[in-house]
Enzyme design. Structure first.
Site, PDB file in Angstrom:
ATOM      1  N   ASP A  65       0.849  -1.193   0.000  1.00 35.65           N
ATOM      2  CA  ASP A  65       0.000   0.000   0.000  1.00 35.65           C
ATOM      3  C   ASP A  65       0.879   1.237   0.000  1.00 35.65           C
ATOM      4  OD1 ASP A  65       0.889  -0.327   2.612  1.00 35.65           O
ATOM      5  OD2 ASP A  65      -1.063  -0.027   3.545  1.00 35.65           O
ATOM      6  N   TYR A  67       2.939   4.811   0.697  1.00 39.66           N
ATOM      7  CA  TYR A  67       3.625   5.393   1.847  1.00 39.66           C
ATOM      8  C   TYR A  67       2.583   6.148   2.684  1.00 39.66           C
ATOM      9  CZ  TYR A  67       7.954   4.596  -0.829  1.00 39.66           C
ATOM     10  OH  TYR A  67       8.992   4.046  -1.525  1.00 39.66           O
TER      11      TYR A  67
END
Length: 220
Positions: A65, A67
């Site tokens: 996913d 940052y």
């Protein structure tokens, strides 16, 4: 939410947007972005799909996913915008790029150039709540990503898939041509001892040449 995409993605998105899960995903995104601080910017969630057409994809690098720190995520897995400090995982990727191909990419973590040269930098979970990894795992992204990988495999049998870490490796079951899969540890500092010295970039270029494709220009 208006989804912009490059030529060639229309068939995929036209099919997905009719499905109940995707309608719910968009509603969930709207709700989360209204009530919480989320990344990337809402307008960047599907930005990757504007940079490359399906027919031009040579390599898919699968991330988890985005940052989850301020100003880091920009819609491409592992990438950050110009002027943003490179996160540790990206620094480790650049270490291996330097060792494999003598390419120094440390000055910029912006990987738009890679996408425009055939690298699809895809996070299987397309959004995240600030400082909360995997916070959007269950809002519909998993189904979208499964359908996307299956779609790419149905229209192309020559794409190389790079799976870094156990989360990315879960998607190997949706990839038909197992010979085009490159697996390894995640570039995170926690697993870098297993990630390093695996010659990922050399392996990618080798498979491209084997498949009679032009190698990637990994420079800035």
């Amino acid at each position: 939410m208006l989804i912009k995409c490059a030529v060639g993605w229309e068939e995929f998105f036209d099919n997905e947007i009719k499905k109940p899960y995707f309608k719910q995903l968009l509603k969930n995104i709207d709700r989360e972005y209204k009530s919480k601080i989320c990344y990337p910017k809402k307008t960047d969630i599907f930005r990757l799909f504007t940079l490359i057409e399906p027919k031009n994809i040579k390599v898919v690098i699968i991330g988890q996913d985005p940052y989850h720190g301020p100003s880091q995520a920009n819609g491409l897995a592992f990438s950050v915008n110009n002027g943003i400090k490179n996160p540790p995982s990206l620094v480790n990727i650049f270490h291996e790029l330097k060792k494999d191909l003598e390419i120094d990419h440390y000055d910029s973590g912006n990987l738009d150039h890679w996408s425009k040269n055939g690298v699809f930098l895809y996070n299987t979970i397309g959004s995240v709540v600030t400082k909360t990894p995997l916070s959007h795992k269950n809002i519909g992204w998993t189904t979208f990503s499964q359908n996307l990988i299956i779609y790419l495999n149905e229209i192309r049998d020559d794409i190389i898939y790079v799976l870094w870490g156990n989360y990315a490796k879960q998607y190997s079951k949706y990839i038909f041509n197992k010979d085009n899969i490159i697996k390894g540890a995640h570039p995170s500092p926690f697993s870098y001892s297993l990630f390093k010295d695996q010659q990922f970039f050399l392996k990618i270029n080798y498979l491209l040449l084997k498949n009679k494709k032009k190698i990637i220009d990994w420079k800035m």
